[in-house]
Design an enzyme around this catalytic site. Structure first.
Site, PDB file in Angstrom:
ATOM      1  N   LYS A  31       0.821  -1.404   0.008  1.00  0.00           N
ATOM      2  CA  LYS A  31       0.039   0.144  -0.013  1.00  0.00           C
ATOM      3  C   LYS A  31       0.869   1.230  -0.087  1.00  0.00           C
ATOM      4  O   LYS A  31       0.214   2.299  -0.609  1.00  0.00           O
ATOM      5  CB  LYS A  31      -0.999  -0.003   0.996  1.00  0.00           C
ATOM      6  N   ASP A  47      -9.901   2.965   2.300  1.00  0.00           N
ATOM      7  CA  ASP A  47     -10.207   2.306   3.735  1.00  0.00           C
ATOM      8  C   ASP A  47     -10.854   3.045   4.711  1.00  0.00           C
ATOM      9  O   ASP A  47     -11.639   2.505   5.492  1.00  0.00           O
ATOM     10  CB  ASP A  47      -8.721   2.097   3.969  1.00  0.00           C
TER      11      ASP A  47
END
Length: 281
Positions: A67, A103
């Protein structure tokens, strides 16, 4: 119309439920598309993403451990992802690679869906976040954006202090994690309590009765933390909903349809999760 292809990249990736999630939506909306999982090691990440873009993929998801590294591959990163310091969503347009992070959106939408608006508004106050890894970054950002004062608590104090300095949060020691009387939300972002991992040892007896307890772990769906919270009559929120809601923006980007999280989808995903557990046992 050309078939639209998306992906998820991580390592390992066999545990991921994202192919089942996006596959459900593709079937539900009658979209000619695909969503594939690729287990890619960090050294090959840049080359693989470039190849997928050149091979006609429209974008995809990035998961652990990529990420942060994937940010370096992007031509443009949205403001939220820049603030979080990680991406989980890529889109390919006009020869350029765009990065974003959904997220935090997924976490907040899951909370809003599971508690009343009045409860969420009243409870905007103090949140303790357990953990200081990649998952914590997006959740801290989203909580602060929603008006919460956030305190970090992590087994490695140095990591908590670094993250707290970056996001302007408070810090408390791991040994003080049971001192919860001043908090009205507790969020576990660690892997403690996940299947085959060590349990999260915490005593919730001092947590106010009006508090919300969230666990981003969804394997098992009801962790020991959530069982303890339920026994005390506290509002609990499992990690599956975050997975479902964080997927909405990406699906819309790639396939041109904003999907909905429904009870049928959740039931489907629980069946998929149980199937994975069966094959792992």
């Amino acid at each position: 119309m050309t078939k639209r292809k998306a992906f998820i990249i991580g390592s390992p990736i066999s545990h991921s439920l994202s192919p089942q999630l996006h596959g459900f939506w593709l079937r539900q909306y009658g979209i000619d598309g695909s969503y594939e999982a690729f287990d890619i090691k960090p050294d090959y990440l840049h080359k693989v993403i470039k190849k997928l873009a050149n091979d006609g993929y429209v974008g995809g998801n990035i998961t652990i451990p990529h990420k942060e590294k994937a940010m370096m591959i992007c031509d443009e990163i949205d403001e939220i992802a820049q603030n979080i310091g990680a991406i989980n969503t890529l889109s390919f347009r006009e020869g350029r690679i765009f990065g974003s992070n959904t997220d935090g959106f997924g976490f907040l939408e899951n909370v809003k869906e599971n508690v009343s608006r009045e409860t969420f508004s009243v409870n905007q106050g103090r949140a303790m976040v357990l953990g200081a890894g990649g998952a914590a970054r997006a959740i801290i950002y989203s909580l602060k954006s929603a008006g919460y004062e956030v305190t970090l608590c992590n087994r490695t104090q140095e990591n908590a202090e670094k993250l707290a300095a970056e996001f302007d949060c408070g810090v408390t020691s791991w040994d003080s994690r049971n001192n919860l009387i001043t908090y009205n939300m507790l969020v576990n972002t660690t892997s403690l309590g996940m299947l085959h991992n060590d349990p999260l040892n915490i005593d919730l007896s001092t947590l106010p009765q009006s508090a919300i307890v969230c666990d981003i772990v969804y394997n098992p769906l009801e962790t020991e933390l959530l069982v303890q919270a339920k026994m005390r009559g506290l509002q609990i929120i499992d990690g599956l909903g975050m997975l479902l809601y964080q997927a909405i923006p990406g699906f819309e980007l790639w396939f041109g349809k904003r999907p909905e999280v429904t009870s049928e989808l959740r039931e489907h995903m629980i069946r998929c999760l149980n199937m994975k557990l069966f094959h792992q046992s």
